[in-house]
Design an enzyme around this catalytic site. Structure first.
Site, PDB file in Angstrom:
ATOM      1  N   ASP A 214       0.831  -1.199   0.000  1.00 25.25           N
ATOM      2  CA  ASP A 214       0.000   0.000   0.000  1.00 25.25           C
ATOM      3  C   ASP A 214       0.873   1.260   0.000  1.00 25.25           C
ATOM      4  OD1 ASP A 214      -2.804   0.970   0.351  1.00 25.25           O
ATOM      5  OD2 ASP A 214      -1.964   1.868   2.167  1.00 25.25           O
ATOM      6  N   GLU A 284       2.049  -0.206  -4.786  1.00 30.23           N
ATOM      7  CA  GLU A 284       1.100   0.828  -5.207  1.00 30.23           C
ATOM      8  C   GLU A 284       1.850   2.148  -5.220  1.00 30.23           C
ATOM      9  OE1 GLU A 284      -3.061   3.038  -3.973  1.00 30.23           O
ATOM     10  OE2 GLU A 284      -1.614   2.433  -2.466  1.00 30.23           O
TER      11      GLU A 284
HETATM   12  C1  GLC Z   1      -4.115   3.114  -0.748  1.00 28.67           C
HETATM   13  C2  GLC Z   1      -5.360   2.261  -0.741  1.00 28.67           C
HETATM   14  C3  GLC Z   1      -6.511   3.119  -0.350  1.00 28.67           C
HETATM   15  C4  GLC Z   1      -6.259   3.653   1.043  1.00 28.67           C
HETATM   16  C5  GLC Z   1      -4.931   4.418   1.081  1.00 28.67           C
HETATM   17  C6  GLC Z   1      -4.498   4.704   2.487  1.00 28.67           C
HETATM   18  O1  GLC Z   1      -4.168   4.092  -1.710  1.00 28.67           O
HETATM   19  O2  GLC Z   1      -5.530   1.675  -2.003  1.00 28.67           O
HETATM   20  O3  GLC Z   1      -7.723   2.432  -0.404  1.00 28.67           O
HETATM   21  O4  GLC Z   1      -7.295   4.503   1.432  1.00 28.67           O
HETATM   22  O5  GLC Z   1      -3.902   3.644   0.517  1.00 28.67           O
HETATM   23  O6  GLC Z   1      -4.137   3.521   3.130  1.00 28.67           O
END
Ligand code: GLC
Length: 552
Positions: A214, A284
Site C-alpha cells: 500500500d 502501489e
Molecule cells: C491506498 C489504498 C486506499 C487507502 C490508502 C491509504 O491508496 O488503495 O484504499 O485509502 O492507501 O491507506
C-alpha cells in the site's frame, strides 16, 4: 496510407514465472461473498468462490484487500494488528484453509501489506502516544509545534486538512499522510523496519505468494520535514484533482530516495523465500513521472517486481493517447523488468461507468493482450458499474471529509453481483449488505452472463482462455503498428513463430484498416463475439467499438 512498424520491439522473459504469465484478480474482500450472513464479505466466502475464479473465469492469482483487525476507518487500511484476521473476515485457520484450497487449484494468493501507517488503535501507537519515555515513543513521526502552536510544517493529508494532529498527552503533533486514525510509522527507526519485516515473514511462512504494498512510495519522507513549495497552477498531484492537496508540490512529504533501501531489503527477504515458490512484490505507486516510477524496479532490478502501472486509468480514452501511453511505458521499463497494467481498483471509478459498456469490452481486450501482467478488478468481468450511494450509507471518510469533489470510493466497492436474487447472491436476502446494491438489473450478474454467449463475462472468459492458449499474448513481444485510422490502435504480440495482431477501434463508427504488411489473417476473437475466421488485412473493417485478435 501504408502501415509501418515502429522501431520499438520489446522482448519476452526467458523463463517467465507465474506472476508474469498470469492474471491477477483483485478481490475487495468486504464485497466479494458473505458466508456468515452479516452482510460483509469474508475469507470463507472467498473459499466458496474459488472454483469460479479458477475454473469458470480462469485467472491464476488473487489479491485480497486487508483482512486484519481494524476499526475500519479506512476500509481496513487502518491496521490494528498485522498478525491476525479480523473476526468480521474469519480467523487464521480460515486464512490457512484459503491458502491451501487456492494452491490446490493453482491459484496464487497475494495479500495487502500496509506499511506506511497503522491504525491509531494499534498497540504500537497506543504505546507511542502514551509518553515520551515509552519504548515505542519514536516508532511514529512526532514533532513539536511551531512557536505559534501550529503544526510543524505545511504538509497536507491526502484525505483533507493538515497531515498533523495534536496529541494532548505528548503535547506534540503526529504525522498522518491519510486520516488522523492512520498515523505514519517512522521507517527510519531500525526497530520499526525489523517489526514490519517480521510481519512479512509471518505471512510468507503461512504460504502467501506475494504482497501488494500500500502507498509504497510514502514510506520515507524528508528527514528535516521541510515545507512543500506551493503549486500555483493546482495541477493534479496524481491524475485527477484532489482538492487542496494539489495546492502544493509534494517534494518532501513522500518518496524520499531513501525509500529504495527499504525495497532492496524487502526484495532480499522475498528472494530468501522464493526457492521453492517464487514470491512477488507489487507496489502501489503514484508517480506521474514515468522515469521516477521506473526507479522502483531498482537500479539492478533488485527492488519491486511490479510497481503498479496506473496509466490506463490516467490516460484519455482515445487510440492515440493510449498507444502513446503504452509506448512510453514500454520505453521506460528497464531491460529485463516486467510491465503490468491496471484497469480498475477499489480507489477508482468503475471502468464500465467511465467508458460505457461498449468501450469497456475494448478496454478488457486491451488489458488482457498488452505485454505485462494485468490486474482485473472484481466485477469488471461482468461490467459492474458505479453504484450511487445515498448519503446515509456513505462509508468512505474521504468523501465525507471532502464532499462534492467526486473523491468518494464507495461507488466502486459495492457487493459482487452473483445472481438475480435479492442482494445479488452476495448475502442472504434478510440481511442488509454493508453497502447497498441499488442498480441491480437482470443482466449484470454472473449467472445471467454465464448463459449469454455474447456477455461481458463470456468475452472475459474467452480472452483469458486465449491468453492461456497463445503464449504470444502473455509473454510475447510487443510492437505497435502505424495505421491509416487515427481512432484505431493496432499492435502485434509475438512469441517465436506465433504472431497475433490486436486491432482496437476506439470510435463508435466503423473503420477500415489497410494493414498491407500482411495479406490475410484469421480472426480468433471479436469483442462482439460474433465472428471468427479468414479476413483480408488490406481491407480490415472494424465495426464501432470493436476490437479483434487476429492470427497472422
Ligand atoms: C491506498 C489504498 C486506499 C487507502 C490508502 C491509504 O491508496 O488503495 O484504499 O485509502 O492507501 O491507506
Amino acid at each position: 496510407m501504408e502501415c509501418k512498424t515502429t522501431g520499438l520491439l520489446t522482448l519476452s522473459p526467458i523463463q517467465p514465472t507465474w506472476w508474469q504469465q498470469g492474471v491477477i484478480y483483485q478481490i475487495y474482500l468486504r464485497s466479494f461473498q458473505d458466508s456468515n450472513g452479516d452482510g460483509i464479505g469474508d475469507l470463507a466466502g472467498v473459499i466458496e468462490r474459488l472454483d469460479y475464479l479458477s475454473h469458470v473465469l480462469g485467472i491464476n492469482a488473487l489479491w485480497l484487500t486487508p483482512f486484519y483487525p481494524s476499526p475500519m476507518a479506512d476500509g481496513g487500511y487502518d491496521v490494528a494488528d498485522y498478525l491476525d484476521v479480523d473476526p468480521r473476515f474469519g480467523d487464521l485457520a480460515t486464512f490457512d484453509r484459503l491458502i491451501s484450497e487456492a494452491h490446490a487449484r493453482d491459484l496464487h494468493v497475494i495479500i495487502d501489506y500496509v506499511p506506511n501507517h497503522t491504525s491509531d488503535q494499534h498497540p504500537w501507537f497506543v504505546q507511542s502516544r502514551s509518553s515520551h519515555d515509552n519504548i515505542r515513543h519514536d516508532w511514529y513521526i512526532w514533532a513539536d509545534p511551531r512557536p505559534d502552536g501550529s503544526p510543524p510544517n505545511n504538509w497536507l493529508s491526502v484525505f483533507g486538512g493538515s497531515a498533523w494532529s495534536w496529541d494532548t498527552t505528548r503535547q506534540q503533533y503526529y504525522l498522518h499522510s491519510f486520516l488522523p486514525q492512520q498515523p505514519d510509522l517512522n521507517w527510519r527507526h531500525p526497530a520499526v523496519k525489523a517489526a514490519m519485516f517480521e510481519v512479512l515473514r509471518f505471512w510468507l511462512e503461512r504460504g502467501v505468494d506475494g504482497f501488494r504494498i500500500d502507498v509504497a512510495h510514502f514510506l520515507m519522507k524528508d528527514p528535516s520535514l521541510r515545507d512543500n513549495p506551493p503549486n500555483p497552477s493546482m495541477s493534479p498531484t496524481f491524475w485527477r484533482s484532489f482538492g487542496a492537496y494539489d495546492s502544493q508540490l509534494h517534494l518532501y512529504d513522500h518518496a524520499h530516495p531513501d525509500v529504495h533501501h527499504i525495497y532492496r531489503e524487502l526484495r532480499q527477504l522475498l528472494e530468501s523465500y522464493s526457492q521453492q515458490q517464487p514470491r512477488v512484490s507489487i507496489g502501489e505507486l503514484y508517480r506521474p513521472d514515468m522515469g521516477a516510477w521506473a526507479t522502483f524496479y531498482g537500479r539492478d532490478l533488485d527492488e519491486l517486481h511490479l510497481p503498479f502501472n496506473f496509466r490506463l486509468l490516467a490516460t484519455p480514452w482515445n487510440a492515440l493517447a493510449i498507444r502513446q501511453s503504452v509506448d512510453e511505458l514500454e520505453a521506460v521499463v528497464p531491460t529485463g523488468a516486467w510491465p503490468n497494467y491496471v484497469l480498475g481498483n477499489h480507489d477508482e471509478p468503475r471502468v464500465a461507468s467511465r467508458l460505457g459498456h461498449a468501450q469497456a469490452r475494448v478496454a478488457m481486450l486491451l488489458l488482457l493482450t498488452l505485454r505485462g501482467t494485468p490486474t482485473l478488478y472484481y466485477g469488471d468481468e461482468i461490467g459492474m458499474q458505479n453504484v450511487s450511494i445515498p448519503p446515509e450509507h456513505l462509508d468512505d471518510l474521504w468523501e465525507r471529509n471532502l464532499p462534492g469533489l467526486n473523491l468518494g470510493r464507495d461507488q466502486e466497492r459495492t457487493p459482487m453481483q452473483w445472481d438475480n436474487s435479492t442482494h445479488a447472491g452476495f448475502c442472504p436476502p434478510e440481511v442488509n449488505p454493508w453497502l447497498p446494491i441499488i442498480q441491480i438489473d437482470t443482466q449484470h450478474n454472473v449467472v445471467a452472463q454465464l448463459t449469454n454467449p455474447s456477455s461481458m463475462l463470456s468475452l472475459t472468459r474467452r480472452l483469458l482462455q486465449l491468453r492461456r492458449t497463445y503464449p504470444a499474448l502473455s509473454i510475447g513481444n510487443y510492437r505497435a503498428i502505424n495505421t491509416n485510422m487515427e481512432d484505431c490502435f493496432v499492435y502485434m504480440r509475438q512469441n517465436g513463430p506465433q504472431r497475433l495482431l490486436i486491432a482496437l477501434n476506439f470510435a463508435q463508427v466503423e473503420q477500415e484498416l489497410h494493414l498491407i504488411e500482411w495479406d490475410t489473417g484469421r480472426i480468433l476473437l471479436s469483442t462482439h463475439l460474433d465472428r471468427e475466421g479468414q479476413v483480408d488485412l488490406a481491407h480490415l473493417t472494424l465495426r464501432g467499438d470493436e476490437g479483434c485478435i487476429i492470427g497472422i
